[in-house]
Design an enzyme around this catalytic site. Structure first.
Site, PDB file in Angstrom:
ATOM      1  N   GLY A  31       0.798  -1.215   0.000  1.00  0.00           N
ATOM      2  CA  GLY A  31       0.000   0.000   0.000  1.00  0.00           C
ATOM      3  C   GLY A  31       0.829   1.262   0.000  1.00  0.00           C
ATOM      4  O   GLY A  31       2.067   1.238   0.117  1.00  0.00           O
ATOM      5  N   ASP A  86       2.849  -2.576   8.334  1.00  0.00           N
ATOM      6  CA  ASP A  86       1.868  -2.602   7.251  1.00  0.00           C
ATOM      7  C   ASP A  86       0.851  -1.488   7.441  1.00  0.00           C
ATOM      8  O   ASP A  86       0.687  -0.960   8.543  1.00  0.00           O
ATOM      9  CB  ASP A  86       1.151  -3.953   7.232  1.00  0.00           C
ATOM     10  CG  ASP A  86       0.605  -4.330   5.864  1.00  0.00           C
ATOM     11  OD1 ASP A  86       0.567  -3.450   4.975  1.00  0.00           O
ATOM     12  OD2 ASP A  86       0.201  -5.491   5.680  1.00  0.00           O
ATOM     13  N   ALA A  88      -3.282  -0.033   6.699  1.00  0.00           N
ATOM     14  CA  ALA A  88      -4.635  -0.556   6.908  1.00  0.00           C
ATOM     15  C   ALA A  88      -5.625   0.370   6.219  1.00  0.00           C
ATOM     16  O   ALA A  88      -5.366   1.566   6.048  1.00  0.00           O
ATOM     17  CB  ALA A  88      -4.960  -0.659   8.399  1.00  0.00           C
ATOM     18  N   ASP A  89      -6.744  -0.191   5.819  1.00  0.00           N
ATOM     19  CA  ASP A  89      -7.809   0.622   5.231  1.00  0.00           C
ATOM     20  C   ASP A  89      -8.642   1.294   6.319  1.00  0.00           C
ATOM     21  O   ASP A  89      -9.193   2.374   6.109  1.00  0.00           O
ATOM     22  CB  ASP A  89      -8.702  -0.254   4.344  1.00  0.00           C
ATOM     23  CG  ASP A  89      -7.922  -0.864   3.188  1.00  0.00           C
ATOM     24  OD1 ASP A  89      -7.285  -0.098   2.441  1.00  0.00           O
ATOM     25  OD2 ASP A  89      -7.939  -2.092   3.040  1.00  0.00           O
ATOM     26  N   GLY A 100      -6.809  -5.142   2.765  1.00  0.00           N
ATOM     27  CA  GLY A 100      -7.088  -5.834   1.514  1.00  0.00           C
ATOM     28  C   GLY A 100      -7.627  -4.956   0.419  1.00  0.00           C
ATOM     29  O   GLY A 100      -8.047  -5.457  -0.626  1.00  0.00           O
ATOM     30  N   GLU A 108      -0.598 -10.671   3.191  1.00  0.00           N
ATOM     31  CA  GLU A 108      -0.393  -9.769   4.323  1.00  0.00           C
ATOM     32  C   GLU A 108      -0.679 -10.477   5.645  1.00  0.00           C
ATOM     33  O   GLU A 108       0.066 -10.329   6.618  1.00  0.00           O
ATOM     34  CB  GLU A 108      -1.294  -8.536   4.179  1.00  0.00           C
ATOM     35  CG  GLU A 108      -0.852  -7.582   3.086  1.00  0.00           C
ATOM     36  CD  GLU A 108      -1.828  -6.456   2.837  1.00  0.00           C
ATOM     37  OE1 GLU A 108      -1.429  -5.471   2.212  1.00  0.00           O
ATOM     38  OE2 GLU A 108      -3.005  -6.559   3.266  1.00  0.00           O
ATOM     39  N   LYS A 126      -7.916   6.936   8.403  1.00  0.00           N
ATOM     40  CA  LYS A 126      -8.107   5.495   8.644  1.00  0.00           C
ATOM     41  C   LYS A 126      -8.462   5.186  10.095  1.00  0.00           C
ATOM     42  O   LYS A 126      -8.681   4.030  10.443  1.00  0.00           O
ATOM     43  CB  LYS A 126      -6.830   4.732   8.260  1.00  0.00           C
ATOM     44  CG  LYS A 126      -6.276   5.073   6.879  1.00  0.00           C
ATOM     45  CD  LYS A 126      -7.241   4.705   5.778  1.00  0.00           C
ATOM     46  CE  LYS A 126      -6.748   5.154   4.406  1.00  0.00           C
ATOM     47  NZ  LYS A 126      -5.493   4.544   3.996  1.00  0.00           N
TER      48      LYS A 126
END
Length: 234
Positions: A31, A86, A88-89, A100, A108, A126
């Site tokens: 991302g 990582d 995140a949405d 995702g 992931e 987010k």
């Protein structure tokens, strides 16, 4: 006021500075925010001469690692990771995540599960109290192409909302993940659902490969804020 891109960079840089040590084996997420994390890792390797090994979660993150001349590995060689960084949405008040949006949820989740801790980096858009409060594109569910219609119907019948097959933009037909599967985006769901229970239920359905619900996985989240600060949620 800090732009969204500026906020992503703030969160990524602070997380890398706070959590990465020489000798670490690191899961590299996917991302737009992760781009800044890899950039900061490359700076620290050059300026501080730290030694790190990077395991990607997608084709995109693999290319980022190679582009920045970082040491590339995989789970066959490095099956136990010190940390995974990582994006995140969406992140709720309990550190439950929707991931995702870029279609990399299976890899992931595998890499995150092989890490001692998952650190999330994101911008202020987010950060929500409940999943679905701000992120309206839905919870991604990676499914076998054979089973997408039965899973769609079962999901809508049991949990309501709408499950939409994700379609490609510059290609005719649906999005195909790195693993050769389809993605259903589950929208307009009840925000008060027990997400741990829902996730455990869905993952047992034949044809469901993985869900974009990351429950009880993240240890800490860094949010770059509009005022230029970084909010840390544990």
């Amino acid at each position: 006021m800090c732009s969204v891109e500026g906020a992503k960079k703030l969160a990524a840089y602070q997380a890398v500075d706070n959590h990465i040590k020489s000798g670490y084996k690191i899961g590299i997420g996917s991302g737009s925010t992760v781009v800044y994390a890899v950039d900061r890792l490359a700076q620290r390797v050059e300026n501080e001469n730290i030694n790190i090994i990077c395991v990607p979660t997608s084709f995109q993150s693999r290319q980022l690692i190679l582009k920045n001349n970082l040491t590339l590995s995989d789970l066959e060689v490095a099956s136990q990771l010190d940390i995974c960084i990582d994006g995140a949405d969406e992140v709720d008040c309990n550190l439950n995540l929707i991931k995702g949006g870029g279609g990399c949820l299976l890899q992931e989740k595998i890499v995150a599960s092989c890490s001692k801790e998952l650190i999330v980096i994101a911008d202020y858009t987010k950060n929500s109290s409940l999943l679905g409060q701000q992120y309206k594109k839905g919870i991604p569910i990676e499914v076998s192409p054979l089973a997408y219609v039965p899973i769609k119907k079962r999901l809508e019948q049991l949990y309501k909302g709408e499950a939409v097959l994700r379609m490609a933009v510059n290609k005719a037909g649906p999005v195909v993940t790195d693993n050769g599967n389809f993605v259903l985006d589950w929208k307009n769901f009840d925000q008060s659902l027990d997400w741990n229970k829902v996730n455990l239920d869905l993952i047992q359905w034949p044809g469901v490969i993985e869900t974009g619900l990351f429950i009880n996985m993240a240890k800490k989240a860094y949010f770059g804020m509009q005022d230029g600060s970084v909010k840390v949620q544990s």
